[in-house]
Design an enzyme around this catalytic site. Structure first.
Site, PDB file in Angstrom:
ATOM      1  N   PHE A   1     -11.713  47.838   4.100  1.00  0.00           N
ATOM      2  CA  PHE A   1     -11.786  47.240   2.768  1.00  0.00           C
ATOM      3  C   PHE A   1     -13.250  47.111   2.381  1.00  0.00           C
ATOM      4  O   PHE A   1     -14.051  46.528   3.110  1.00  0.00           O
ATOM      5  CB  PHE A   1     -11.119  45.861   2.742  1.00  0.00           C
ATOM      6  CG  PHE A   1     -11.153  45.219   1.382  1.00  0.00           C
ATOM      7  CD1 PHE A   1     -10.189  45.522   0.434  1.00  0.00           C
ATOM      8  CD2 PHE A   1     -12.161  44.329   1.042  1.00  0.00           C
ATOM      9  CE1 PHE A   1     -10.224  44.946  -0.828  1.00  0.00           C
ATOM     10  CE2 PHE A   1     -12.204  43.748  -0.209  1.00  0.00           C
ATOM     11  CZ  PHE A   1     -11.235  44.060  -1.154  1.00  0.00           C
TER      12      PHE A   1
ATOM     13  N   ASP B   1     -20.919  48.053   6.500  1.00  0.00           N
ATOM     14  CA  ASP B   1     -20.492  47.040   5.542  1.00  0.00           C
ATOM     15  C   ASP B   1     -20.386  45.714   6.294  1.00  0.00           C
ATOM     16  O   ASP B   1     -19.393  45.446   6.970  1.00  0.00           O
ATOM     17  CB  ASP B   1     -19.148  47.440   4.929  1.00  0.00           C
ATOM     18  CG  ASP B   1     -18.643  46.447   3.894  1.00  0.00           C
ATOM     19  OD1 ASP B   1     -19.121  45.300   3.881  1.00  0.00           O
ATOM     20  OD2 ASP B   1     -17.758  46.828   3.103  1.00  0.00           O
TER      21      ASP B   1
ATOM     22  N   LYS C   1     -21.104  37.573   0.507  1.00  0.00           N
ATOM     23  CA  LYS C   1     -20.378  36.400   0.998  1.00  0.00           C
ATOM     24  C   LYS C   1     -21.315  35.292   1.465  1.00  0.00           C
ATOM     25  O   LYS C   1     -21.898  34.596   0.643  1.00  0.00           O
ATOM     26  CB  LYS C   1     -19.373  36.816   2.073  1.00  0.00           C
ATOM     27  CG  LYS C   1     -18.197  37.623   1.505  1.00  0.00           C
ATOM     28  CD  LYS C   1     -17.047  37.721   2.454  1.00  0.00           C
ATOM     29  CE  LYS C   1     -15.882  38.524   1.875  1.00  0.00           C
ATOM     30  NZ  LYS C   1     -15.169  37.842   0.800  1.00  0.00           N
TER      31      LYS C   1
END
Length: 681
Positions: free
Chosen positions: A411, A496, A525
């Site tokens: 994702f 990532d 985040k």
């Protein structure tokens, strides 16, 4: 206009948390006994509400105009008002109906006072003056109402307005609009229209609608289904709700006091209560696009705890989905945000800012990277990384190298490029065609790499731990093989670390624990300490592929977010802090493993790194969503990442006692769900 009656408690009025603006229409005021309406208002006051009354008087004005031979004409529910009509309006509203309301309230023991709307409403000519001396409210002055409340009197507002100019003119104001504007200015809890119809009729229904939302109101106004006097009411409702008023009610006198209505009206001989007489309630409704399944409204957080709007406390093991690395209200982050917020909120990327420069220097000093680009989110960071690696190869003379190799179940975000890189087909449904140049291989399959990374490959994009897939860590041999394959093919390795970065796995960057160094890394985040911030970090020669105009982000590297990020990173990067994350992760993993042993038919195991953990439920066992719900009922928030996987992303500052508490709640939740399912079967 004032009546001898017991004053309202002025101090209680000043502290009232419920404000109700009531508009009584002229026809309703004539048809419904004034004593009935006054008693309903009295009950609102007895409940501690702060009340303002706006009255109309349309029928009386029309009768008086006709008696004097003055033509009566309306446009869109608004009365055309010339000088002669305005004189009638003033005499009827201020000279007769207003005093009658004050007297009726006084007869029921409610002290009130008349308030000239010209002192409250500043107006401009409505419809560019085509309606004559009819005003459109542009601002509301609350002073006269505050004075009335301070004296313990209910303000009875006559709907006039004062127009612009050195000698303001008097304007007639539609009472519905006046009430709506007043409710909006007061941020009222409720706006109530007491009228001679039982509610709002929608779609030619035989009965009024019980409930409408903003979208319904807009539709009724656009379609022309709303007519005559209902038009200004709905327009006022729309404006009031858009300004934050809690709800609007339209109907007979019962809308003032829905719990009391039917018996009293029957006793007073006003007739039987018609179906729907409790009126129509109009609310904003759910203004959100239906993307999320949300059941809680969170209002505050401290450390690893959050509270909802009902005052319930929860141990938060979701952490804003890996965002709240230092928990809620960490003093270093709060201090940094406050300090920067009063200095400079935003500057755009046309200029340097001190926090952005300081953060960029810190990042290159604590990573493999030499260059940094700031954005706002993980998806943005991935998009920028995709552009960067393709541009790097194009500038190196290999424009054919455009392919991005990613992995199944990975994702990388929900923007179109990041979504194309994401290895979950169901997330792409309805959004095609996807951008070209993306290829997906099985995750953790070294054999699948052979021949898959070649002369057309720009980069390999991979998560060290697949978070959305249910916290699946990459095998060390797999990441090492990726690095070797990229080196052999001349491709770039992009990690990532949006979810794994900033200490989540017990290392500042997850790849450090693997001993593998990327060419490009994406972050977001936890990076912003709770504020939106993303970043792309790259080696020198790769980072230099971006030149002025090649990419950008208006809010990227916002100075307040950068200040929060720097405060967060300085705490997280301490060796002792990271060692504690690893230790607490091991404690949590052991506890999750014990749950698997204690509930063998429900749990098949646990996995993860550091404080990024998952509990894997057994085939045929309970649904992760059911266990998450049971945990929430017991004061623990967790995330069902997959139908059979619970994901845990607590603050890195979580205490060992809180980990033990979470484990105990999970234990009880698993037992409760199992018992519930056994009873059903």
């Amino acid at each position: 206009m004032a009546a001898e009656a017991t004053p309202i408690d002025g101090e209680r009025h000043a502290m009232a948390t419920r404000t109700v603006v009531v508009k009584v229409g002229g026809r309703a005021g004539e048809e419904i006994p004034a004593a009935t309406l006054a008693r309903a208002l009295g009950r609102l006051l007895a409940e501690g509400a702060r009340v303002a009354l706006v009255h109309g008087g349309g029928p009386a004005i029309e009768r008086e105009c006709r008696a004097r031979g003055i033509p009566v004409r309306t446009v869109g529910g608004l009365r055309v008002t010339d000088e002669a009509t305005l004189e009638v309006v003033r005499e009827v509203l201020w000279g007769r109906i207003g005093p009658e309301w004050v007297a009726a309230l006084g007869a029921e023991g409610i002290a009130s006072t008349g308030v000239d709307g010209a002192l409250v409403f500043r107006v401009r000519p409505a419809q560019e003056g085509r309606l004559g001396r009819v005003g459109e409210v542009v601002s509301v002055e609350l002073g006269p109402l505050a004075e009335a409340w301070a004296l313990g009197r209910l303000p009875v507002v006559t709907p006039f307005g004062s127009g612009p100019g050195p000698e303001p003119q008097l304007f007639n104001v539609n009472a519905d609009e006046a009430a709506g504007a007043l409710a909006a200015r007061l941020a009222a809890s409720e706006l109530v229209f007491v009228t001679d119809v039982p509610g709002v009729f929608a779609d030619d229904g035989a009965e009024p609608a019980k409930r409408l939302v903003l979208a319904d109101v807009r539709r009724l106004l656009r379609s022309g289904a709303a007519r005559d006097g209902m038009v200004p009411k709905l327009r006022a409702a729309l404006a009031a709700l858009s300004a934050g008023v809690g709800e609007v009610r339209v109907g007979g006198w019962e809308v003032l006091d829905p719990g009391e209505g039917q018996g009293e009206m029957g006793e007073m001989g006003h007739g039987e209560t018609a179906p729907g007489a409790a009126g129509t309630t109009i609310e904003v409704g759910d203004p959100f696009m239906p993307l999320f399944r949300r059941s809680l409204t969170l209002t505050q957080g401290v450390g690893s705890r959050v509270w909802d709007a009902e005052g319930r406390r929860y141990l938060d093991f979701v952490g804003g989905i890996a965002v709240m690395a230092l928990g809620y209200g960490h003093p270093e982050v709060v201090r940094a945000v406050r300090r920067q917020a009063v200095r400079l909120l935003h500057a755009s990327n046309l200029y340097h800012t001190e926090p952005q420069a300081a953060l960029a220097r810190w990042l290159v000093g604590h990573s493999f990277a030499d260059r940094v680009f700031f954005c706002n989110s993980g998806a943005e960071a991935v998009e920028a990384a995709i552009k960067l690696v393709r541009r790097y190869h194009a500038q190196a003379g290999h424009p054919e190298r455009v392919e991005i190799v990613a992995f199944t179940d990975g994702f990388h975000g929900r923007t179109l490029g990041a979504l194309a890189a994401t290895g979950e087909p169901h997330l792409k449904e309805g959004f095609g065609p996807m951008p070209e140049g993306f290829r997906h291989l099985p995750f953790n399959d070294v054999g699948a790499l052979r021949g898959a990374i070649g002369p057309r490959t720009a980069a390999v994009l991979v998560e060290p731990v697949q978070g959305e897939a249910g916290v699946v860590p990459a095998e060390p041999a797999f990441l090492r093989a990726l690095r070797e394959a990229c080196d052999e093919a001349g491709a770039l390795l992009v990690l990532d670390e949006v979810q794994t970065g900033v200490g989540r796995t017990g290392w500042l960057w997850a790849h450090e624990g693997y001993g593998v160094t990327p060419d490009v890394m994406t972050l977001a985040k936890a990076l912003g300490g709770g504020l939106p911030l993303g970043a792309v970090l790259a080696r020198e020669e790769v980072g230099l592929a971006f030149r002025p105009g090649a990419h950008g982000s208006t809010f990227g590297g916002n100075p307040v977010a950068c200040a929060a990020a720097l405060a967060t990173l300085r705490v997280v990067s301490e060796p002792d802090f990271l060692a504690e994350v690893r230790e607490k992760g091991e404690r949590f993993a052991a506890g999750l493993g014990a749950l698997a042993e204690r509930h063998p038919g429900l749990v098949s195991g646990q996995r993860g790194l550091g404080l990024m953990r998952a509990l894997v439920l057994a085939p045929g066992g309970p649904a992760a969503a059911d266990v998450a719900q049971a945990a929430a009922e017991r004061g623990l928030l967790v995330n069902p990442a997959r139908p059979d996987v619970l994901r845990f992303l607590p603050p890195l500052t979580v205490r060992e006692a809180e980990i033990d508490e979470a484990l105990a709640i999970l234990d009880a939740s698993l037992s409760a769900v199992a018992s519930r399912e056994a009873m059903v079967s």
